[in-house]
Design a protein around this motif. Structure first.
Motif, PDB file in Angstrom:
ATOM      1  N   THR A 102      -9.881  24.881  -3.051  1.00 28.18           N
ATOM      2  CA  THR A 102      -9.593  25.496  -1.749  1.00 28.18           C
ATOM      3  C   THR A 102      -8.308  24.919  -1.166  1.00 28.18           C
ATOM      4  O   THR A 102      -7.445  25.662  -0.688  1.00 28.18           O
ATOM      5  N   GLY A 103      -8.147  23.607  -1.240  1.00 29.69           N
ATOM      6  CA  GLY A 103      -6.933  22.972  -0.740  1.00 29.69           C
ATOM      7  C   GLY A 103      -5.702  23.385  -1.531  1.00 29.69           C
ATOM      8  O   GLY A 103      -4.634  23.639  -0.952  1.00 29.69           O
ATOM      9  N   ILE A 104      -5.830  23.461  -2.848  1.00 32.89           N
ATOM     10  CA  ILE A 104      -4.715  23.879  -3.697  1.00 32.89           C
ATOM     11  C   ILE A 104      -4.287  25.303  -3.338  1.00 32.89           C
ATOM     12  O   ILE A 104      -3.106  25.586  -3.121  1.00 32.89           O
ATOM     13  N   VAL A 105      -5.266  26.203  -3.242  1.00 33.99           N
ATOM     14  CA  VAL A 105      -4.968  27.601  -2.935  1.00 33.99           C
ATOM     15  C   VAL A 105      -4.431  27.725  -1.509  1.00 33.99           C
ATOM     16  O   VAL A 105      -3.497  28.504  -1.263  1.00 33.99           O
ATOM     17  N   ASP A 106      -4.976  26.967  -0.570  1.00 39.11           N
ATOM     18  CA  ASP A 106      -4.458  26.994   0.813  1.00 39.11           C
ATOM     19  C   ASP A 106      -2.966  26.678   0.840  1.00 39.11           C
ATOM     20  O   ASP A 106      -2.182  27.374   1.490  1.00 39.11           O
TER      21      ASP A 106
END
Length: 159
Positions: free
Chosen positions: A79-83
């Motif tokens: 989620t953090g990577i995609v954010d």
């Protein structure tokens, strides 16, 4: 009597290498590739994980869960990577076609250009591949497909 110099890493051993020797060669090769990839990603302002996500998405969009599995990371980490990738407009999230709760991650045109730039900056890897003639490239391609039969998109490679 003079000592025999050790064989060059480019020469083949007199007998077929053992599985352990092949694993050592692969580990060393992957380590060099990963270092080259990480450095190229950093020049584009990306972490290796962010660049790897772009590479995986190059094949086709992927649900968040599948992307986490492919990158071998926790769902909260993906989620953090995609954010961060989405903030830079390198990817976008789209609802799944059959289940709107599923979010597919889609590579944008800018994301595609960015991963192309990362790969173009992998100077060590590219210069090594450039030393191969067409026959060697064809053989390497076929051998990699046999050793690693699953593509980055999860499909079987052709043998």
């Amino acid at each position: 009597m003079a000592a025999t110099p050790p064989p060059s890493p480019d020469t083949q051993p007199p007998t077929a290498p053992t599985t352990a020797e092949l694993i050592e060669r692969l580990a060393g090769s992957f380590g060099l590739y990963y270092g080259d990839f990480t450095l190229a990603a950093a020049t584009a302002g990306l972490t290796a994980s962010q660049a790897k996500a772009l590479s995986v998405l190059r094949g086709s969009p992927a649900p968040m869960r599948a992307l986490a599995t492919t990158l071998a990371c926790d769902a909260s980490n993906i989620t953090g990577i995609v954010d961060r990738l989405e903030k830079r407009e390198l990817v976008r999230r789209e609802p799944g076609a059959t289940d709107r709760r599923v979010k597919n991650v889609v590579l944008t045109e800018l994301g595609e250009q960015t991963i192309d730039t990362v790969r173009a900056r992998m100077h060590s890897t590219l210069s090594g591949l450039d030393t191969l003639d067409d026959t060697e490239r064809t053989a390497l391609y076929a051998l990699l497909g046999r050793v690693f039969p699953r593509g980055t998109d999860g499909s079987e490679s052709t043998r």
